[in-house]
Structures are given as structure tokens and as C-alpha cells.
Design a protein around this motif. Structure first.
Motif, PDB file in Angstrom:
ATOM      1  N   SER A 138       0.749  -1.212   0.049  1.00  0.00           N
ATOM      2  CA  SER A 138      -0.067  -0.074  -0.173  1.00  0.00           C
ATOM      3  C   SER A 138       0.773   1.041   0.057  1.00  0.00           C
ATOM      4  O   SER A 138       2.089   1.349   0.458  1.00  0.00           O
ATOM      5  N   ALA A 139       0.257   2.267  -0.594  1.00  0.00           N
ATOM      6  CA  ALA A 139       0.987   3.564  -0.451  1.00  0.00           C
ATOM      7  C   ALA A 139       1.005   4.324   0.751  1.00  0.00           C
ATOM      8  O   ALA A 139       0.153   3.972   1.608  1.00  0.00           O
ATOM      9  N   PRO A 140       1.960   4.961   1.258  1.00  0.00           N
ATOM     10  CA  PRO A 140       2.201   5.674   2.620  1.00  0.00           C
ATOM     11  C   PRO A 140       0.999   6.412   2.752  1.00  0.00           C
ATOM     12  O   PRO A 140       0.372   7.084   1.572  1.00  0.00           O
ATOM     13  N   ALA A 141       0.529   6.899   3.844  1.00  0.00           N
ATOM     14  CA  ALA A 141      -0.584   7.605   4.138  1.00  0.00           C
ATOM     15  C   ALA A 141      -0.289   9.106   4.012  1.00  0.00           C
ATOM     16  O   ALA A 141      -1.200   9.781   3.890  1.00  0.00           O
ATOM     17  N   TYR A 142       0.831   9.459   3.990  1.00  0.00           N
ATOM     18  CA  TYR A 142       1.545  10.825   3.892  1.00  0.00           C
ATOM     19  C   TYR A 142       2.829  10.926   3.041  1.00  0.00           C
ATOM     20  O   TYR A 142       3.605   9.827   3.315  1.00  0.00           O
ATOM     21  N   GLU A 143       3.346  12.031   2.694  1.00  0.00           N
ATOM     22  CA  GLU A 143       4.264  12.275   1.957  1.00  0.00           C
ATOM     23  C   GLU A 143       5.476  12.467   3.084  1.00  0.00           C
ATOM     24  O   GLU A 143       5.228  12.916   4.403  1.00  0.00           O
ATOM     25  N   SER A 144       6.801  12.445   2.805  1.00  0.00           N
ATOM     26  CA  SER A 144       7.734  12.629   3.823  1.00  0.00           C
ATOM     27  C   SER A 144       7.925  14.060   4.269  1.00  0.00           C
ATOM     28  O   SER A 144       7.334  14.922   3.116  1.00  0.00           O
ATOM     29  N   LEU A 145       8.533  14.652   5.177  1.00  0.00           N
ATOM     30  CA  LEU A 145       8.884  15.903   5.252  1.00  0.00           C
ATOM     31  C   LEU A 145       9.713  16.658   4.417  1.00  0.00           C
ATOM     32  O   LEU A 145      10.604  16.293   3.771  1.00  0.00           O
ATOM     33  N   ASN A 146       9.255  17.920   3.920  1.00  0.00           N
ATOM     34  CA  ASN A 146       9.847  18.597   2.960  1.00  0.00           C
ATOM     35  C   ASN A 146      10.432  19.888   3.476  1.00  0.00           C
ATOM     36  O   ASN A 146       9.634  20.537   4.281  1.00  0.00           O
ATOM     37  N   PRO A 147      11.613  20.400   3.274  1.00  0.00           N
ATOM     38  CA  PRO A 147      12.121  21.652   3.763  1.00  0.00           C
ATOM     39  C   PRO A 147      11.530  22.681   3.281  1.00  0.00           C
ATOM     40  O   PRO A 147      11.009  22.685   2.155  1.00  0.00           O
ATOM     41  N   LEU A 148      11.311  23.868   4.143  1.00  0.00           N
ATOM     42  CA  LEU A 148      10.752  25.059   3.450  1.00  0.00           C
ATOM     43  C   LEU A 148      11.572  26.280   4.049  1.00  0.00           C
ATOM     44  O   LEU A 148      11.686  26.284   5.329  1.00  0.00           O
ATOM     45  N   GLU A 149      11.388  27.344   3.357  1.00  0.00           N
ATOM     46  CA  GLU A 149      11.984  28.475   3.654  1.00  0.00           C
ATOM     47  C   GLU A 149      11.366  29.641   3.212  1.00  0.00           C
ATOM     48  O   GLU A 149      10.939  29.880   2.268  1.00  0.00           O
ATOM     49  N   VAL A 150      11.162  30.780   4.141  1.00  0.00           N
ATOM     50  CA  VAL A 150      10.517  32.265   3.850  1.00  0.00           C
ATOM     51  C   VAL A 150      11.550  33.119   4.302  1.00  0.00           C
ATOM     52  O   VAL A 150      12.126  32.886   5.200  1.00  0.00           O
TER      53      VAL A 150
END
Length: 75
Positions: A2-14
Motif C-alpha cells: 500500500s501507498a504511504p498515508a502521507y508524504e515525507s517531510l519537505n524543507p521550506l524557507e521564507v
């Protein structure tokens, strides 16, 4: 398998008030979940790209953190 329930963490910058702020986000079931400095904010992304919504949410969390630091009484 089965596919994972959520995606992995992605970095984000503002960039906010001349300073860079870093957080992470993930996409789960049509929603974007942003983590920053121990705070979490969630929103559905609808017609917008998840990355764009994640940046809006991170900016809001940074703004809220800055505002709460200004309101704290001096010791």
C-alpha cells in the motif's frame, strides 16, 4: 504494497522582515501540514500548489511567533 498515508517531510524557507525562517511541510489527504518552531498549521490546498500554500502557512506562523514575542512582558 500500500501507498504511504502521507508524504515525507519537505524543507521550506521564507524570508520575513529580512530574515530567513526554516520549517518543514508535508502533504496528506489534500491538506498541507507545516511545522515551525514547535507550532503546526494545516490548510487544504485546493487549486493551489502545495508548496505555495506551505509558504503562506509558514509566513503566518513566523508572523504569529514574532507578534507573541513582542507581547511578552519583561522580567
Amino acid at each position: 504494497m500500500s501507498a504511504p498515508a502521507y508524504e515525507s517531510l519537505n524543507p521550506l524557507e521564507v524570508l520575513f522582515d529580512g530574515a530567513r525562517h526554516r520549517g518543514t511541510y508535508r502533504v496528506m489527504a489534500g491538506s498541507v501540514i507545516v511545522n515551525y518552531d514547535g507550532e503546526i498549521k494545516v490548510a487544504s490546498f485546493g487549486m493551489d500548489r502545495p508548496e505555495v500554500v506551505a509558504k503562506w502557512l509558514l509566513t503566518d506562523l513566523v508572523r504569529r511567533a514574532k507578534s507573541s514575542k513582542r507581547k511578552r512582558p519583561l522580567d
